[in-house]
Scaffold this motif. Structure first.
Motif, PDB file in Angstrom:
ATOM      1  N   MET A   1       0.848  -1.193   0.000  1.00 45.11           N
ATOM      2  CA  MET A   1       0.000   0.000   0.000  1.00 45.11           C
ATOM      3  C   MET A   1       0.886   1.246   0.000  1.00 45.11           C
ATOM      4  SD  MET A   1      -3.289  -0.032  -0.091  1.00 45.11           S
ATOM      5  CE  MET A   1      -3.910  -1.388   0.884  1.00 45.11           C
ATOM      6  N   LEU A   2       0.636   2.078  -0.953  1.00 47.37           N
ATOM      7  CA  LEU A   2       1.452   3.283  -1.092  1.00 47.37           C
ATOM      8  C   LEU A   2       0.701   4.483  -0.529  1.00 47.37           C
ATOM      9  CD1 LEU A   2       4.022   4.485  -2.560  1.00 47.37           C
ATOM     10  CD2 LEU A   2       2.485   4.929  -4.467  1.00 47.37           C
ATOM     11  N   LYS A   3       1.392   5.291   0.255  1.00 46.60           N
ATOM     12  CA  LYS A   3       0.772   6.510   0.779  1.00 46.60           C
ATOM     13  C   LYS A   3       1.205   7.707  -0.056  1.00 46.60           C
ATOM     14  CE  LYS A   3       0.361   4.796   5.425  1.00 46.60           C
ATOM     15  NZ  LYS A   3      -0.263   5.166   6.664  1.00 46.60           N
ATOM     16  N   VAL A   4       0.235   8.498  -0.414  1.00 47.39           N
ATOM     17  CA  VAL A   4       0.513   9.661  -1.264  1.00 47.39           C
ATOM     18  C   VAL A   4      -0.146  10.889  -0.651  1.00 47.39           C
ATOM     19  CG1 VAL A   4       0.200  10.648  -3.562  1.00 47.39           C
ATOM     20  CG2 VAL A   4       0.519   8.181  -3.310  1.00 47.39           C
ATOM     21  N   ASN A   5       0.599  11.980  -0.567  1.00 50.91           N
ATOM     22  CA  ASN A   5       0.030  13.254  -0.134  1.00 50.91           C
ATOM     23  C   ASN A   5      -0.157  14.160  -1.344  1.00 50.91           C
ATOM     24  OD1 ASN A   5       0.172  12.435   2.511  1.00 50.91           O
ATOM     25  ND2 ASN A   5       2.022  13.613   2.990  1.00 50.91           N
ATOM     26  N   VAL A   6      -1.357  14.702  -1.473  1.00 48.99           N
ATOM     27  CA  VAL A   6      -1.616  15.656  -2.555  1.00 48.99           C
ATOM     28  C   VAL A   6      -1.905  17.017  -1.920  1.00 48.99           C
ATOM     29  CG1 VAL A   6      -3.029  16.168  -4.576  1.00 48.99           C
ATOM     30  CG2 VAL A   6      -2.649  13.786  -3.905  1.00 48.99           C
ATOM     31  N   TYR A   7      -1.233  18.047  -2.424  1.00 49.69           N
ATOM     32  CA  TYR A   7      -1.416  19.403  -1.927  1.00 49.69           C
ATOM     33  C   TYR A   7      -2.068  20.228  -3.021  1.00 49.69           C
ATOM     34  CZ  TYR A   7       2.235  17.519   1.051  1.00 49.69           C
ATOM     35  OH  TYR A   7       2.956  16.715   1.884  1.00 49.69           O
ATOM     36  N   VAL A   8      -3.218  20.793  -2.718  1.00 52.56           N
ATOM     37  CA  VAL A   8      -3.928  21.601  -3.714  1.00 52.56           C
ATOM     38  C   VAL A   8      -3.964  23.041  -3.210  1.00 52.56           C
ATOM     39  CG1 VAL A   8      -6.103  21.937  -4.931  1.00 52.56           C
ATOM     40  CG2 VAL A   8      -5.331  19.622  -4.391  1.00 52.56           C
ATOM     41  N   THR A   9      -3.469  23.952  -4.024  1.00 50.94           N
ATOM     42  CA  THR A   9      -3.410  25.362  -3.609  1.00 50.94           C
ATOM     43  C   THR A   9      -4.045  26.245  -4.673  1.00 50.94           C
ATOM     44  OG1 THR A   9      -1.195  25.408  -4.572  1.00 50.94           O
ATOM     45  CG2 THR A   9      -1.331  25.175  -2.194  1.00 50.94           C
ATOM     46  N   LEU A  10      -4.610  27.339  -4.236  1.00 51.62           N
ATOM     47  CA  LEU A  10      -5.151  28.306  -5.190  1.00 51.62           C
ATOM     48  C   LEU A  10      -4.018  28.930  -5.982  1.00 51.62           C
ATOM     49  CD1 LEU A  10      -7.866  30.275  -3.190  1.00 51.62           C
ATOM     50  CD2 LEU A  10      -8.230  28.888  -5.232  1.00 51.62           C
ATOM     51  N   LYS A  11      -4.269  29.185  -7.262  1.00 48.28           N
ATOM     52  CA  LYS A  11      -3.261  29.889  -8.058  1.00 48.28           C
ATOM     53  C   LYS A  11      -3.016  31.275  -7.466  1.00 48.28           C
ATOM     54  CE  LYS A  11      -3.969  27.441 -12.367  1.00 48.28           C
ATOM     55  NZ  LYS A  11      -4.528  27.451 -13.733  1.00 48.28           N
ATOM     56  N   LYS A  12      -1.797  31.758  -7.662  1.00 50.30           N
ATOM     57  CA  LYS A  12      -1.383  33.033  -7.062  1.00 50.30           C
ATOM     58  C   LYS A  12      -2.343  34.181  -7.388  1.00 50.30           C
ATOM     59  CE  LYS A  12       3.142  33.319  -5.264  1.00 50.30           C
ATOM     60  NZ  LYS A  12       3.146  31.910  -4.917  1.00 50.30           N
ATOM     61  N   GLU A  13      -2.835  34.181  -8.620  1.00 49.95           N
ATOM     62  CA  GLU A  13      -3.647  35.323  -9.054  1.00 49.95           C
ATOM     63  C   GLU A  13      -5.101  35.236  -8.582  1.00 49.95           C
ATOM     64  OE1 GLU A  13      -2.117  33.095 -10.902  1.00 49.95           O
ATOM     65  OE2 GLU A  13      -3.286  32.484 -12.652  1.00 49.95           O
ATOM     66  N   ILE A  14      -5.457  34.144  -7.921  1.00 52.31           N
ATOM     67  CA  ILE A  14      -6.834  33.970  -7.452  1.00 52.31           C
ATOM     68  C   ILE A  14      -6.966  34.499  -6.024  1.00 52.31           C
ATOM     69  CG2 ILE A  14      -8.675  32.284  -6.990  1.00 52.31           C
ATOM     70  CD1 ILE A  14      -7.996  32.352  -9.930  1.00 52.31           C
ATOM     71  N   LEU A  15      -7.982  35.301  -5.808  1.00 51.16           N
ATOM     72  CA  LEU A  15      -8.229  35.839  -4.472  1.00 51.16           C
ATOM     73  C   LEU A  15      -8.593  34.701  -3.510  1.00 51.16           C
ATOM     74  CD1 LEU A  15      -8.764  38.597  -2.856  1.00 51.16           C
ATOM     75  CD2 LEU A  15     -11.166  38.011  -3.177  1.00 51.16           C
ATOM     76  N   ASP A  16      -7.901  34.650  -2.397  1.00 51.07           N
ATOM     77  CA  ASP A  16      -8.123  33.586  -1.426  1.00 51.07           C
ATOM     78  C   ASP A  16      -8.959  34.145  -0.270  1.00 51.07           C
ATOM     79  OD1 ASP A  16      -8.055  31.620   0.449  1.00 51.07           O
ATOM     80  OD2 ASP A  16      -5.885  31.373   0.454  1.00 51.07           O
TER      81      ASP A  16
END
Lengths: 84, 84
Positions: free
Chosen positions: B1-16
């Motif tokens: 079993m492989l563990k994977v971390n996925v990081y999802v971030t807003l693009k720089k130009e998108i208002l957060d």
């Protein structure tokens, strides 16, 4: 300016509804080999660390993570300093 | 079993918006030195990698990240395999 990544995850014993929905969706598009999906938060901070020791900064991030970024009843957090 | 971390971030130009609210809250409790907060997603996957090459697994995670875990119009993702 110090960059800090904070990772907030649901505690193991807490049902992760969002994760279950995503796992279902993954299976529906044909990927049967994804067995678990846990959904968490990834928060990037930029902190002005002028005139502060690493100890003080760590205390500050700990406090913020505990009080604002996570819900300690159901979530864990960890953080790492990723550079200037 | 492989563990994977996925990081999802807003693009720089998108208002957060979420990040801005948190930054405001941080300042309100007295931490003036936190200058930026970006709010993203942290997804942990457990993948059965039996009979699959690393290449195939990477392609699979890429596909899932692009199609299900992120919205490529406004978000970026990266992932890392964190062990078995």
């Amino acid at each position: 300016m110090l960059k800090v990544n904070v990772y907030v995850t649901l505690k193991k014993e807490i049902l992760d509804a969002q994760g279950l929905v995503i796992r279902k969706a993954i299976k529906q598009i044909g990927y049967e080999n994804v067995n678990e999906v846990r959904f968490g938060k990834f928060i990037q901070l930029e902190i002005d660390d002028k005139n502060k020791s690493e100890e003080e900064i760590k205390k500050e991030i700990d406090y913020l993570s505990d009080k604002l970024l996570s819900n300690p009843n159901i979530e864990n957090y960890r953080f790492e300093m990723v550079g200037k």
